[in-house]
Structure formats: C-alpha cells, structure tokens
Motif scaffolding. Sequence first.
Motif, PDB file in Angstrom:
ATOM      1  N   ARG A 157     -37.131 -24.988  -0.405  1.00 56.21           N
ATOM      2  CA  ARG A 157     -37.780 -23.755   0.071  1.00 56.21           C
ATOM      3  C   ARG A 157     -36.921 -23.025   1.095  1.00 56.21           C
ATOM      4  NH1 ARG A 157     -44.049 -25.472   0.432  1.00 56.21           N
ATOM      5  NH2 ARG A 157     -44.328 -25.630  -1.814  1.00 56.21           N
ATOM      6  N   SER A 158     -36.273 -23.812   1.956  1.00 57.29           N
ATOM      7  CA  SER A 158     -35.410 -23.173   2.973  1.00 57.29           C
ATOM      8  C   SER A 158     -34.283 -22.424   2.279  1.00 57.29           C
ATOM      9  CB  SER A 158     -34.804 -24.205   3.911  1.00 57.29           C
ATOM     10  OG  SER A 158     -35.773 -25.076   4.351  1.00 57.29           O
ATOM     11  N   LEU A 159     -33.696 -23.051   1.242  1.00 59.46           N
ATOM     12  CA  LEU A 159     -32.606 -22.390   0.512  1.00 59.46           C
ATOM     13  C   LEU A 159     -33.111 -21.141  -0.207  1.00 59.46           C
ATOM     14  CD1 LEU A 159     -30.471 -25.279  -1.011  1.00 59.46           C
ATOM     15  CD2 LEU A 159     -29.895 -23.778   0.877  1.00 59.46           C
ATOM     16  N   LEU A 160     -34.308 -21.227  -0.776  1.00 63.09           N
ATOM     17  CA  LEU A 160     -34.897 -20.071  -1.452  1.00 63.09           C
ATOM     18  C   LEU A 160     -35.108 -18.932  -0.458  1.00 63.09           C
ATOM     19  CD1 LEU A 160     -37.512 -21.574  -3.923  1.00 63.09           C
ATOM     20  CD2 LEU A 160     -35.475 -20.227  -4.462  1.00 63.09           C
ATOM     21  N   HIS A 195     -25.183 -26.994   3.327  1.00 62.13           N
ATOM     22  CA  HIS A 195     -24.493 -27.994   4.145  1.00 62.13           C
ATOM     23  C   HIS A 195     -25.176 -28.107   5.524  1.00 62.13           C
ATOM     24  CE1 HIS A 195     -21.235 -30.433   5.568  1.00 62.13           C
ATOM     25  NE2 HIS A 195     -21.102 -29.641   6.627  1.00 62.13           N
ATOM     26  N   PHE A 196     -25.478 -26.943   6.106  1.00 64.00           N
ATOM     27  CA  PHE A 196     -26.100 -26.917   7.425  1.00 64.00           C
ATOM     28  C   PHE A 196     -27.480 -27.597   7.392  1.00 64.00           C
ATOM     29  CE2 PHE A 196     -29.108 -24.681  10.215  1.00 64.00           C
ATOM     30  CZ  PHE A 196     -28.579 -25.029  11.444  1.00 64.00           C
ATOM     31  N   LEU A 197     -28.263 -27.250   6.363  1.00 61.96           N
ATOM     32  CA  LEU A 197     -29.614 -27.831   6.268  1.00 61.96           C
ATOM     33  C   LEU A 197     -29.555 -29.343   6.065  1.00 61.96           C
ATOM     34  CD1 LEU A 197     -31.540 -25.215   4.108  1.00 61.96           C
ATOM     35  CD2 LEU A 197     -31.993 -25.843   6.465  1.00 61.96           C
ATOM     36  N   GLN A 198     -28.619 -29.728   5.226  1.00 62.09           N
ATOM     37  CA  GLN A 198     -28.437 -31.171   4.980  1.00 62.09           C
ATOM     38  C   GLN A 198     -28.162 -31.910   6.292  1.00 62.09           C
ATOM     39  OE1 GLN A 198     -27.975 -32.053   1.457  1.00 62.09           O
ATOM     40  NE2 GLN A 198     -28.437 -34.128   2.115  1.00 62.09           N
ATOM     41  N   ARG A 199     -27.218 -31.346   7.067  1.00 68.13           N
ATOM     42  CA  ARG A 199     -26.865 -31.951   8.358  1.00 68.13           C
ATOM     43  C   ARG A 199     -28.067 -31.948   9.293  1.00 68.13           C
ATOM     44  NH1 ARG A 199     -21.436 -32.473   9.975  1.00 68.13           N
ATOM     45  NH2 ARG A 199     -22.372 -33.245  11.885  1.00 68.13           N
ATOM     46  N   LEU A 200     -28.800 -30.842   9.249  1.00 63.74           N
ATOM     47  CA  LEU A 200     -29.961 -30.699  10.126  1.00 63.74           C
ATOM     48  C   LEU A 200     -30.972 -31.809   9.836  1.00 63.74           C
ATOM     49  CD1 LEU A 200     -31.016 -28.576  12.214  1.00 63.74           C
ATOM     50  CD2 LEU A 200     -32.364 -27.620  10.372  1.00 63.74           C
ATOM     51  N   TYR A 201     -31.257 -32.040   8.569  1.00 62.02           N
ATOM     52  CA  TYR A 201     -32.245 -33.065   8.200  1.00 62.02           C
ATOM     53  C   TYR A 201     -31.767 -34.473   8.513  1.00 62.02           C
ATOM     54  CZ  TYR A 201     -35.414 -29.825   5.908  1.00 62.02           C
ATOM     55  OH  TYR A 201     -36.306 -28.843   5.683  1.00 62.02           O
ATOM     56  N   THR A 202     -30.476 -34.713   8.310  1.00 59.25           N
ATOM     57  CA  THR A 202     -30.031 -36.105   8.477  1.00 59.25           C
ATOM     58  C   THR A 202     -29.586 -36.431   9.902  1.00 59.25           C
ATOM     59  OG1 THR A 202     -27.898 -35.431   7.593  1.00 59.25           O
ATOM     60  CG2 THR A 202     -29.374 -36.528   6.068  1.00 59.25           C
ATOM     61  N   GLU A 203     -28.971 -35.458  10.591  1.00 62.05           N
ATOM     62  CA  GLU A 203     -28.380 -35.770  11.902  1.00 62.05           C
ATOM     63  C   GLU A 203     -29.219 -35.321  13.095  1.00 62.05           C
ATOM     64  OE1 GLU A 203     -25.751 -37.602  12.329  1.00 62.05           O
ATOM     65  OE2 GLU A 203     -25.462 -37.762  10.168  1.00 62.05           O
ATOM     66  N   VAL A 263     -20.931 -18.125  -0.778  1.00 62.23           N
ATOM     67  CA  VAL A 263     -20.463 -18.614   0.530  1.00 62.23           C
ATOM     68  C   VAL A 263     -21.654 -18.949   1.422  1.00 62.23           C
ATOM     69  CG1 VAL A 263     -19.235 -17.952   2.635  1.00 62.23           C
ATOM     70  CG2 VAL A 263     -18.258 -17.400   0.400  1.00 62.23           C
ATOM     71  N   VAL A 264     -22.596 -18.010   1.521  1.00 59.88           N
ATOM     72  CA  VAL A 264     -23.727 -18.251   2.433  1.00 59.88           C
ATOM     73  C   VAL A 264     -24.547 -19.450   1.966  1.00 59.88           C
ATOM     74  CG1 VAL A 264     -25.869 -17.290   3.361  1.00 59.88           C
ATOM     75  CG2 VAL A 264     -23.839 -15.863   3.207  1.00 59.88           C
ATOM     76  N   LEU A 265     -24.780 -19.554   0.661  1.00 63.76           N
ATOM     77  CA  LEU A 265     -25.598 -20.676   0.186  1.00 63.76           C
ATOM     78  C   LEU A 265     -24.920 -22.023   0.386  1.00 63.76           C
ATOM     79  CD1 LEU A 265     -27.542 -19.598  -2.999  1.00 63.76           C
ATOM     80  CD2 LEU A 265     -28.389 -20.134  -0.730  1.00 63.76           C
ATOM     81  N   SER A 266     -23.607 -22.065   0.178  1.00 69.15           N
ATOM     82  CA  SER A 266     -22.963 -23.377   0.370  1.00 69.15           C
ATOM     83  C   SER A 266     -22.970 -23.756   1.855  1.00 69.15           C
ATOM     84  CB  SER A 266     -21.563 -23.402  -0.235  1.00 69.15           C
ATOM     85  OG  SER A 266     -20.750 -22.514   0.461  1.00 69.15           O
TER      86      SER A 266
END
Length: 457
Positions: A19-22, A68-76, A61-64
């Motif tokens: 949803r965040s990506l959408l 990546h940012f969201l992934q880091r946000l959730y895990t780190e 560019v923005v989506l990649s």
Amino acid sequence: MYRKIKYGDQYFARTLFIRSLLFISFSLLLINTFMLFLLLSMRINLSIVMVSIVMLIEFAVVLSFASHFLQRLYTEYPKTHDNWLSHYIATVEVQQILSKLVSSKGAYETNSDDKGEYITYYPKIKFKLLHATGQLVVEEPIDAEKSMDFFASGQYDKLIETSLLADLQNTASSKGKIVSTFAFDPIKFRLQLADLAPKKGTLNVMRGIDWKYDKFYNMLIAGNVGTGKSYTLFSILGQLLVVTKFVTVFDPKKSDLASLKYTKALEGKVFSDNTEINEQVHVFYEEMMQRAEKMENIKKSGKLGAYMDFNFAPHFMFFDEFGAWRERNDALKFGSPEYDGYQTAMSNLLEIAMLGRELGFYIIVGMQRPSADSLPMAIRNQLNFKMVMGVPTPEISKMLFPDNQKDLRALSQDLKGWGFLQSGNDQVRSFFAPEMPKGFNLHEWIEMMNSQRKDKK
Ligand SMILES: Nc1ncnc2c1ncn2[C@@H]1O[C@H](COP(=O)(O)OP(=O)(O)OP(=O)(O)O)[C@@H](O)[C@H]1O
C-alpha cells in the motif's frame, strides 16, 4: 489498548508495504500530471515520447528508492529507534507473526461450499505491546473450540518465544482465557549499577530476574573470553558484600579479581596461589561443619529452621576460573602433599555443594567451559542458578540446560554482557547483566558496596 488478531493479519506487513508503494506511485502520477498541465498551459512545446520516457525513468528511480527505503524502515528502524513510528512498525510485525503462527499451525476452522473454502472459526486472540517495559501481553482463548488445546498446552506461547525471541515471564488463567506476558526486548530490563538493590536472600541480575540464593543455591557462570563473564561476576560480588562479610574469593588465573586483595573490603579474603586455595577450601568447609554442629545443638530443643532462622549469616565461596584450577592440580604428582591437599579440597567442595544450602554456605563457580572433566557432575548438579554468557555452543547448552527446547539466539551484535540463565527448573531466559558505566573502577565500587552493609566489621 489490546489489538485483535484476524486471519488476514498474517499478511499485514506485506499489505502495508504494497500500500505504501501504491501511495507513492499514485502521488507521483498526480504530480506528473499536474506538471504536464502546467507546462502545456505555459505553451511549452513538448514531444509526447520525450515526456513518457522522462516519466517512466522518474517512476522507476523513485519506486526503487522508495521500496529500498521502506524495506529498511520495516526491518531496521524499530531496532535502533524508540519513538511512535518504531513502536507502530514493531506492533505491525508482532500482529503479523501472531496471526501467522495460528494460520501456519492450522489452529482455526474452515468449511467449504461450491464457492470454495471459508473460515468458520478463528481464535479471538488479543495482544498489546508495552513499549515502556519491553513486554508483550497476549490474551489467548480457552473457549472449548477444537484449537483450544493449542493455547492451553502452552504450544502457542512456545512458538511466540521462538519466533519473536521473547521470554515467557508469566501466565495467568481466568475464565475463558489465558493471559501470557513475554519480555520481548530484554535490554529494557537491564539494570544499571546504581539500580542494584541487594537484600538478604536476593541479589539482582535484571529487572524481574533475581538470584534467590537460599532457594536456588549455588551459582554457575560460564562463558568464553570476552563475553562479559568477569563483569557479571563483579556485579554479583559487589552485591554479596552488601549482604554479608563472609566472602572468600579464588582467582587462580590472577586476573582482575586477584587485585581485590588490595581493597579494604576483601583484605585477606582473596587467594590465587594453588596451595592457598586448597587450604582455604578446607577452611570454608571446616566453618560449615562448625555451623552444622551449632545448628544441631540448637535443634536439640526441638526448634526447626534453616540457618537464617537462627540469625546466622550466609558465607559465599567465589571461585573464578575453576577449570584452570583443576587443570593445574591434575598435573600435580600423584601422592605428593600438594596433590593430597587438592583431593581433600575436591571432596570438601562436593560436600559444601551438597550440604551448604541448609547451613548457608554457598559456592559461585565461574569457568569457561563446564564440561565433566573440568567440573565434576556431582558438583554441577548442585549448582541451581546457571548462567552462560553469549550464545552457548550446542554442547554447552546441553550441559547447562539439558531440558531446554528454546532456540538460544544472540541478543546483540554490538553490546557485551548478555546471555542465558536458568533458576532451578524454570524456563531458560535471556538476560542482560547489569551495565557497568564507562570509567567503571572495580575497587571503588567494591569498597562502596561493602560500606553499604549494616555490620561492617
Ligand atoms: N555488564 C557490562 N557492562 C558494560 N560493559 C560490559 C559488560 N560486560 C562486558 N562488557 C564489555 O565487554 C568486555 C569484556 O567483558 P569481560 O571482561 O567481562 O569478558 P570475559 O568474558 O570475562 O572475558 P575475559 O576472560 O577476557 O575477562 C569488557 O571489557 C566491557 O567493555
């Protein structure tokens, strides 16, 4: 506030991510369309092909970056921050795992008709994360449904412990439900040196974990070099001096503990020399036997009780690097007076470990690897409060916690002074030893703790 768990929550984190990506894609589309209209209204001549290529590149560019940012946000993020966002992400993660554990074990009911399968019963689980105390509270249903045993047998709690790296602290039952409380963030339970408040019978290890030496008599602390064994031992030693003046320290390797002979608190009570240690074990044993005699005389009149009931003080033998002491003695010449002294010390130690509890004579053993050739089984079996610093090897884990089912995983990559412990037959729990501040001075601290004792003689 409690949150309810639903079947769909097992995909919760993934759904949020998508949803965040959408949302980001949609925002991009809006901005680009707006920009396009703006440029057109300014009558700037644009080729459609150029605009599409630029938009596509921008999207990619923005989506990649965003994914990546969201992934880091959730895990780190939740690991390193302590604010509302990190709490929210941690809650989402827990919600997903709690639901997944129910679904993956099939602890719900389904039925099917010509339209397909549908859920007829999903257990009503609620949970709350107490971020301030690092606890997770889970309400599990005992509602006479088929999956009830899954909760009543403690199976669900065990899975939570493994998957969330949490420690079950307590379980309370009431009508229709079980409420289990877990420590999910052990660092929150870490004590600072200044927080330590030892009392007769109770020394602190971590918030909610004490060493009740009269109940779980004799301690073993194992751990490899550099895991924090010495610091943990210091935190115990300082507290012992608040409750009793009868503390004898053995440090056969002459490490930091040996230097404590230069303190007022432990003057004449610290030994490193082999022969001296063997003699002092015997002195400790003799003192124990004298107390046994005194107690027997008191009990002749029919009085009942253990040593503290007759106002006797506890005595502690603080024996670090036990393995090194044994190795050194095993190399002595058989039949020599030194070897005989060692044999006497070993048999005294066994008796102290077995009889000391009633009489208030306790042993604290520190060593790297408590294998049977370093620590005789007969003694090891009498050590009721066992700690290991760092993640134990499977072999050490079996020696110390033979019945443990829990996965023992690292608590921190950066911090030292954590490990696992077991009080009697309780569950094995992870812990952080009290934190020593930067610039910690062992001698000053030992003197300070000693000065807190009521009878300072
Ligand atoms: N409780 C703690 N508080 C703060 N720092 C700690 C703690 N425990 C360990 N450390 C850090 O880790 C280092 C190693 O700890 P410690 O000396 O206790 O390890 P050890 O297992 O006894 O190893 P060694 O046998 O080399 O002494 C310490 O110098 C300190 O910097």
